[in-house]
Scaffold this active site. Structure first.
Site, mmCIF file in Angstrom:
data_model
loop_
_atom_site.group_PDB
_atom_site.id
_atom_site.type_symbol
_atom_site.label_atom_id
_atom_site.label_comp_id
_atom_site.label_asym_id
_atom_site.label_seq_id
_atom_site.Cartn_x
_atom_site.Cartn_y
_atom_site.Cartn_z
ATOM 1 C CG ASP A 29 2.994 5.272 6.381
ATOM 2 O OD1 ASP A 29 3.057 5.855 5.408
ATOM 3 O OD2 ASP A 29 3.475 4.205 6.892
ATOM 4 C CG HIS A 83 4.982 10.027 4.505
ATOM 5 N ND1 HIS A 83 6.521 9.840 4.143
ATOM 6 C CD2 HIS A 83 4.667 8.791 4.451
ATOM 7 C CE1 HIS A 83 6.861 8.611 3.847
ATOM 8 N NE2 HIS A 83 5.317 8.027 4.189
ATOM 9 N NE ARG A 86 14.715 2.537 2.019
ATOM 10 C CZ ARG A 86 14.997 1.714 3.248
ATOM 11 N NH1 ARG A 86 16.281 1.354 3.380
ATOM 12 N NH2 ARG A 86 13.792 1.622 3.717
ATOM 13 C CG HIS A 106 7.936 6.988 7.936
ATOM 14 N ND1 HIS A 106 6.680 7.198 8.592
ATOM 15 C CD2 HIS A 106 7.713 6.405 6.883
ATOM 16 C CE1 HIS A 106 5.773 6.642 7.824
ATOM 17 N NE2 HIS A 106 6.184 6.143 6.811
#
Length: 329
Positions: A199, A197, A264, A254
């Site tokens: 941002d 996607h 993570r 990204h």
């Protein structure tokens, strides 16, 4: 639900490609502009954000995600609150759980803080101090970018995200270890933690622990892995900044891949303007109106369009300017 992705070729030189910006360098404004033009992505060092502050927030974040799911779902909601697996309302899923909060302390509503934590005051303070510090760093970065572009006044961009009605948000993501992400036993495929996607905001600021997973998409369509660095911050150019620079800066696509062994944890500050702010190419960056690549829109209009789209959609496409040539075709 695990989402699989076909294996992709990662350029060996990918690690050395990522621009590193030293905020203590007076001439970093030029490197910032080049990074935004070439990648829409860069790493910031000597940023002035306290390592202790970041460590405290990470500790509190890990504590929250370690709670039983039944407790975490008590603060579930949309758009703000706790979520698990489901990303948005249009079918996107990932190997992730998250906490999404309003990051504008000046709005009157304040961030959404879980009241069920063992030490909610500590978590609240960590969130507020972290957000305040990252906001200041973001203002500095945007003003250096403005300097590099030769735009006056230098707060042309930073004022859009410092207004008391700014629509900025803070997202805490947790990607648990995923046994399916072991490519040796999974047909060579990756498991998607968070799908590809861009941002939508002006700029976003990411910090993570030392677990890998983040990848950015290059102009040739290949994906490169971003080596984790818990001491630094990573900036993504957003769709709104791409429009304001008339396509000179690129909103970076990204994604995050799941890790088979380690969790993570990431914290992302999305710097957005007020809902009524009009987004359009800056007149100082174009010679005439015919060069405009995008129609003007309000942040509210664009934000609503993102709620009605899938993660991987090119959400700017519907706002591209219709030229006479387009109309004739």
């Amino acid at each position: 639900m695990a989402v699989l992705s076909k294996p992709v070729a990662i350029p060996k030189s990918g690690f050395s490609l990522i621009p590193v910006i030293d905020m203590s360098d007076p001439e970093s404004k030029h490197a910032l502009v080049k990074a935004c033009e070439d990648f829409g992505f860069f790493k910031v060092i000597n940023h002035g954000v306290s390592a202790e502050l970041v460590s405290v927030l990470e500790h509190e974040t890990v504590d929250f995600f370690s709670l039983p799911k039944s407790e975490k779902t008590q603060v579930a909601g949309y758009p703000f609150g706790y979520g698990n697996s489901k990303i948005g309302r249009n079918g996107d899923v990932g190997w992730v759980e998250y906490l999404l909060m309003n990051a504008n302390h000046d709005s009157g509503s304040g961030p959404l803080f879980p009241s069920l934590l063992k030490s909610p005051g500590t978590f609240r303070n960590a969130l507020e101090e972290y957000t305040t510090s990252v906001r200041k760093m973001t203002f500095d970065v945007l003003e250096k970018i403005t300097d590099g572009l030769g735009i006056k006044p230098r707060n042309t961009l930073s004022k859009l995200v410092s207004d008391q009605n700014t629509d900025s948000i803070l997202r805490l993501n947790h990607y648990p270890p995923c046994p399916l992400s072991n490519k040796k036993t999974n047909g060579g495929k990756n498991v998607i933690g968070f799908g590809e996607h861009t941002d939508p905001q002006i700029i976003s600021v990411l910090r993570s622990n030392n677990t890998s997973g983040l990848q950015i998409n290059l102009n040739d369509g290949s994906w490169i892995s971003v080596p984790p660095d818990h001491t630094s911050f990573f900036f993504n150019v957003g769709d709104s900044l791409q429009v304001m620079t008339n396509g000179r800066f690129k909103s970076v696509r990204h994604r995050v891949l799941a890790n088979c062994k380690k969790s993570r944890v990431s914290m992302i500050y999305f710097a957005g303007p007020s809902l009524t702010q009009r987004i359009a190419p800056l007149t100082c960056l174009i010679d005439n109106e015919d060069e405009r690549l995008y129609e003007e829109f309000t942040w509210s209009e664009y934000k609503n369009s993102t709620y009605n789209s899938r993660l991987s959609d090119n959400r700017l496409q519907q706002f591209e300017r219709k030229t006479i040539k387009n109309l004739l075709n």
